[in-house]
Write a protein that holds these residues in place. Structure first.
Motif, PDB file in Angstrom:
ATOM      1  N   UNK A  76      -4.643   0.514   3.016  1.00  0.00           N
ATOM      2  CA  UNK A  76      -5.613   0.455   4.098  1.00  0.00           C
ATOM      3  C   UNK A  76      -5.124   1.003   5.416  1.00  0.00           C
ATOM      4  N   UNK A  77      -4.140   1.861   5.421  1.00  0.00           N
ATOM      5  CA  UNK A  77      -3.633   2.426   6.674  1.00  0.00           C
ATOM      6  C   UNK A  77      -3.096   3.826   6.422  1.00  0.00           C
ATOM      7  N   UNK A  78      -2.919   4.546   7.499  1.00  0.00           N
ATOM      8  CA  UNK A  78      -2.362   5.891   7.447  1.00  0.00           C
ATOM      9  C   UNK A  78      -0.963   5.883   8.050  1.00  0.00           C
ATOM     10  N   UNK A  81      -1.773   4.153   0.839  1.00  0.00           N
ATOM     11  CA  UNK A  81      -3.057   4.261   0.141  1.00  0.00           C
ATOM     12  C   UNK A  81      -4.140   4.010   1.179  1.00  0.00           C
ATOM     13  N   UNK A  82      -4.842   5.058   1.572  1.00  0.00           N
ATOM     14  CA  UNK A  82      -5.713   4.982   2.748  1.00  0.00           C
ATOM     15  C   UNK A  82      -7.079   4.365   2.468  1.00  0.00           C
ATOM     16  N   UNK A  83      -7.585   4.446   1.249  1.00  0.00           N
ATOM     17  CA  UNK A  83      -8.948   3.992   0.970  1.00  0.00           C
ATOM     18  C   UNK A  83      -9.001   2.727   0.121  1.00  0.00           C
ATOM     19  N   UNK A  84      -7.911   2.013   0.057  1.00  0.00           N
ATOM     20  CA  UNK A  84      -7.878   0.718  -0.619  1.00  0.00           C
ATOM     21  C   UNK A  84      -7.169  -0.267   0.294  1.00  0.00           C
ATOM     22  N   UNK A  85      -7.781  -1.418   0.482  1.00  0.00           N
ATOM     23  CA  UNK A  85      -7.235  -2.398   1.419  1.00  0.00           C
ATOM     24  C   UNK A  85      -6.198  -3.311   0.791  1.00  0.00           C
ATOM     25  N   UNK A  86      -6.148  -3.361  -0.539  1.00  0.00           N
ATOM     26  CA  UNK A  86      -5.187  -4.223  -1.214  1.00  0.00           C
ATOM     27  C   UNK A  86      -4.840  -3.624  -2.565  1.00  0.00           C
ATOM     28  N   UNK A  87      -3.721  -4.053  -3.144  1.00  0.00           N
ATOM     29  CA  UNK A  87      -3.320  -3.496  -4.443  1.00  0.00           C
ATOM     30  C   UNK A  87      -4.346  -3.822  -5.517  1.00  0.00           C
ATOM     31  N   UNK A  88      -4.586  -2.894  -6.446  1.00  0.00           N
ATOM     32  CA  UNK A  88      -5.518  -3.164  -7.545  1.00  0.00           C
ATOM     33  C   UNK A  88      -4.951  -4.218  -8.484  1.00  0.00           C
ATOM     34  N   UNK A  89      -5.842  -4.876  -9.231  1.00  0.00           N
ATOM     35  CA  UNK A  89      -5.418  -5.945 -10.128  1.00  0.00           C
ATOM     36  C   UNK A  89      -4.508  -5.443 -11.227  1.00  0.00           C
ATOM     37  N   UNK A  92       7.372  10.524   2.844  1.00  0.00           N
ATOM     38  CA  UNK A  92       6.168   9.866   3.354  1.00  0.00           C
ATOM     39  C   UNK A  92       4.986  10.494   2.639  1.00  0.00           C
ATOM     40  N   UNK A  93       4.264   9.682   1.876  1.00  0.00           N
ATOM     41  CA  UNK A  93       3.200  10.204   1.016  1.00  0.00           C
ATOM     42  C   UNK A  93       1.911   9.435   1.267  1.00  0.00           C
ATOM     43  N   UNK A  94       0.858  10.150   1.641  1.00  0.00           N
ATOM     44  CA  UNK A  94      -0.455   9.548   1.875  1.00  0.00           C
ATOM     45  C   UNK A  94      -1.407   9.973   0.766  1.00  0.00           C
ATOM     46  N   UNK A  95      -2.046   8.979   0.118  1.00  0.00           N
ATOM     47  CA  UNK A  95      -3.014   9.245  -0.951  1.00  0.00           C
ATOM     48  C   UNK A  95      -4.281   8.441  -0.669  1.00  0.00           C
ATOM     49  N   UNK A  96      -5.370   8.832  -1.307  1.00  0.00           N
ATOM     50  CA  UNK A  96      -6.633   8.125  -1.113  1.00  0.00           C
ATOM     51  C   UNK A  96      -6.727   6.887  -2.001  1.00  0.00           C
ATOM     52  N   UNK A  97      -6.313   7.016  -3.259  1.00  0.00           N
ATOM     53  CA  UNK A  97      -6.419   5.927  -4.224  1.00  0.00           C
ATOM     54  C   UNK A  97      -5.051   5.643  -4.831  1.00  0.00           C
ATOM     55  N   UNK A  98      -4.837   4.393  -5.197  1.00  0.00           N
ATOM     56  CA  UNK A  98      -3.545   4.007  -5.755  1.00  0.00           C
ATOM     57  C   UNK A  98      -3.287   4.652  -7.107  1.00  0.00           C
ATOM     58  N   UNK A  99      -4.349   5.063  -7.809  1.00  0.00           N
ATOM     59  CA  UNK A  99      -4.153   5.687  -9.110  1.00  0.00           C
ATOM     60  C   UNK A  99      -3.387   7.001  -8.980  1.00  0.00           C
ATOM     61  N   UNK A 100      -3.427   7.617  -7.789  1.00  0.00           N
ATOM     62  CA  UNK A 100      -2.706   8.869  -7.582  1.00  0.00           C
ATOM     63  C   UNK A 100      -1.197   8.671  -7.608  1.00  0.00           C
ATOM     64  N   UNK A 101      -0.757   7.419  -7.435  1.00  0.00           N
ATOM     65  CA  UNK A 101       0.678   7.148  -7.493  1.00  0.00           C
ATOM     66  C   UNK A 101       1.250   7.389  -8.879  1.00  0.00           C
TER      67      UNK A 101
END
Length: 670
Positions: A608-610, A466-474, A430-439
């Protein structure tokens, strides 16, 4: 958030019977059992001594008379009674580690039903101490009871002593008397007496301790690390002036633990003198830096180890701890760490290895982009690779806390592929990150290359949040190329020193034992040829001589062992001639796509969730049944507390058909 089972079912138990180590011989089992019993008996006796010392029950004064008339005198008796048990436990633990093989630490326990363990059962989760296990809670209670008991005994004795004196009459009392007493007290605090307690050194030691304590708070330690680092070098002032304050025989009460600390510091100093060149330096899209360091073949570590790193191009004084992100089975000649850019030091490191595209055009092919030289202390960490003790694992990470779990995952896959003993068969990350780029940190590991068709042998699931993005980046699904890769030729003479973490515990044992013998010899010679003939009676000066004897024991006797150890290591390293096939197999490879095909099938990403740990643990209870589940957390305090609270709740309220969760915390801040 919907239940996790509605999105992607959590791991279901699979019947993969791992290969366990062979049962150890009865004689070896008996030796280890006796060593454990002796260590526990020594520890219990030492704790009982500390509790009963304030009273007259044990009549310690008669014990201290045991060495009267010998070259050790009163100081030797006090050292033997109070510090001796610590050194005895140290010697016994060295013997225990030497007779125990690496595989013994993670072999399967023959128990019919899962059961709780004191050191993995969280009792307190929110408080000044953070997450406290049952074993730690017992220790806190015992220590508190000891402080209160000692305070009561000493207060009673002081009141009884004060009752023998007459109080001043009313005519002599008042503000004038209080002022005179205050002046007298201040003058006494500035006195440095030769016989008895010297107050001024105590004041200096106290001030040094207060400065270190004040700069240890998290806001200061994180934002002003240099201030925290440099002020903590005052520990030398604290210890020396503490010895001056109490004198030699009182200082000898704590000398055992301080002596072990000196042994560690000297060994780390010797190890850190060797220059370690970086094999490769990579700046990932998320800004995290990966350094691959050269190491000798005989240096061993486990996936939960960490190192202290100093980059000489950035600072000659700053040391920073980092968890290893590689498995000891990745290769015999390298070790890697992931470094997240947070402060000034890490920003300088990133800038040192990264270059703009315009600058890259001027670089010739195969020309090193930058050069980094480092010094390393370690690896340190748990002797026990406890991630291999459980068939079922839940790994909870926050941000860069995924680093040790990448090492764990590599270690498990290597062991399965190499048919080594390995208990884990169900792993949930279980991994929580702020931005998807951290993946993109997943680009440092290729599961299929480590263990082909691993899904047939290991049930792995990764839940990323990904806690600070509501949807996947383009750009999701596109290739994320590293900002910069710098590769340097591997030179065996530039690998890190193996004085720590070599797995050759015999050298460590000889180092500790001979240093202790040397200290005792110097202490006896000092008393025989200097203190007694010249009638030295000054307390603080005898304490200084005591410290000098400790230092000489470490420097001379321990130094000879370290020198022999180093020569042995260099001879072994010179005999290492890795073949071309080995060199190719140890080439550090990176995948430019963080969503590899093998990894994507095991990963579910939510935006967008924890993490809802209650739902996660409920799903685990339904899927895995009544089994032992190892839970390892590496993340901020909030995540650690949430997971510990859920483990405690499930263990207390869980029924006979639900798992038993064993909470383990891997330091996130180090």
């Amino acid at each position: 958030m919907d239940r996790l089972s509605d999105h992607a079912p959590l791991l279901s138990s699979i019947d993969i019977e791992p290969e366990y180590p062979k049962k150890e011989p009865f004689l070896m089992f008996l030796v280890k059992w006796l060593l454990k019993v002796l260590m526990w008996l020594t520890f219990v006796a030492w704790v009982a001594l500390m509790f009963l010392y304030p009273t007259d029950f044990l009549q310690v004064q008669k014990w201290t008379a045991a060495t009267d008339g010998t070259i050790f005198g009163l100081t030797g008796s006090v050292f033997l009674i109070f510090s001796g048990p610590i050194l005895i436990i140290t010697f016994l633990s060295i013997a225990f580690i030497c007779v125990s093989s690496t595989e013994d630490f993670h072999q399967k326990k023959n128990r019919k039903l899962p059961r709780f363990r004191l050191w993995t059962f969280p009792v307190l989760v929110d408080g000044m101490f953070g997450v406290v296990s049952a074993a730690e809670f017992i220790g806190i209670v015992l220590f508190t009871a000891y402080v209160l008991f000692a305070l009561y005994v000493y207060t009673t004795q002081d009141l009884s002593y004060m009752s023998k004196f007459k109080l001043p009459s009313r005519e002599k009392s008042g503000l004038n008397l209080i002022f005179k007493k205050a002046i007298s007290f201040a003058v006494q605090m500035l006195q440095w007496t030769d016989i008895g307690i010297a107050n001024l050194p105590g004041v200096i030691s106290l001030l040094a301790g207060l400065v270190m304590w004040a700069t240890s708070f998290p806001p200061i330690r994180k934002k002003y690390f240099e201030l925290f680092f440099f002020t903590h070098q005052l520990y030398i002032v604290f210890l020396i002036f503490f010895a001056f304050h109490v004198g030699d025989f009182l200082f000898s009460m704590t000398a055992g633990a301080i002596f072990i600390f000196m042994l560690d510091r000297f060994l780390r100093f010797c190890q850190s003198q060797k220059t370690v060149k970086v094999i490769s330096a990579t700046c990932l899209p998320c800004g995290t830096v990966e350094l691959v360091l050269s190491k000798p073949e005989n240096l061993h570590y486990n996936a939960l180890s960490f190192i202290f790193l100093k980059v000489r191009e950035l600072s000659w004084l700053q040391w920073h701890p980092f968890s290893v992100s590689s498995s000891p089975l990745d290769g015999k000649h390298h070790l890697s760490v992931l470094i997240k850019v947070l402060g000034g030091w890490t920003k300088k490191l990133r800038d040192n290895i990264s270059m703009e595209p315009e600058e890259l055009e001027n670089v010739l092919p195969f020309e090193p982009i930058s050069k980094i030289t480092a010094s390393v202390e370690g690896p340190y960490g748990h002797e026990l690779a406890y991630h291999l003790m459980y068939e079922n694992l839940i790994l909870v990470a926050g941000g860069i806390g995924i680093s040790p779990f990448l090492a764990i995952l590599r270690d498990i896959l290597h062991r399965i592929n190499m048919s080594k003993s390995c208990l884990p068969k169900n792993v949930l990350i279980v991994w929580a990150v702020k931005r998807s780029v951290e993946l993109s940190l997943f680009s440092t590991i290729d599961l299929e290359s480590l263990c082909p068709y691993f899904s047939d042998k290991l049930h792995l699931e990764i839940q990323a949040y990904v806690t600070r993005e509501s949807e996947p980046p383009l750009e999701q699904g596109k290739f994320h190329k590293s900002i910069n890769n710098s590769y340097f030729p591997l030179n065996s003479k530039s690998s890190m020193s193996g004085l720590v973490g070599t797995g050759d515990n015999m050298w460590s044992g000889v180092y500790v034992i001979l240093s202790t013998i040397g200290f005792i010899i110097f202490l006896g010679l000092m008393d025989l040829f200097y203190i007694t003939p010249f009638g030295i009676s000054t307390w603080w000066f005898k304490a200084l001589l005591f410290i000098v004897c400790m230092a000489l024991g470490v420097l001379i006797f321990g130094g000879l062992v370290v020198l022999s150890w180093h020569l042995s290591e260099r001879r072994i390293s010179s005999d290492e001639k890795p073949s071309e096939n080995n060199e190719e197999s140890e080439t550090v490879q990176y995948s430019d796509n963080p969503y590899q095909a093998s990894l994507a099938t095991s990963t579910t990403t939510r935006y967008g969730c924890r993490p809802d740990f209650r739902e996660i643990f409920d799903s685990v209870c339904e899927s895995w049944g009544h089994v032992d589940v190892g839970v390892i957390v590496c993340g901020p305090q909030s995540i650690e507390s949430s997971v510990a609270k859920e483990c405690r709740s499930k263990n207390i309220r869980g029924g006979k058909s639900e798992p038993c969760f064993h909470f383990n915390s891997h330091s996130f801040d180090l």
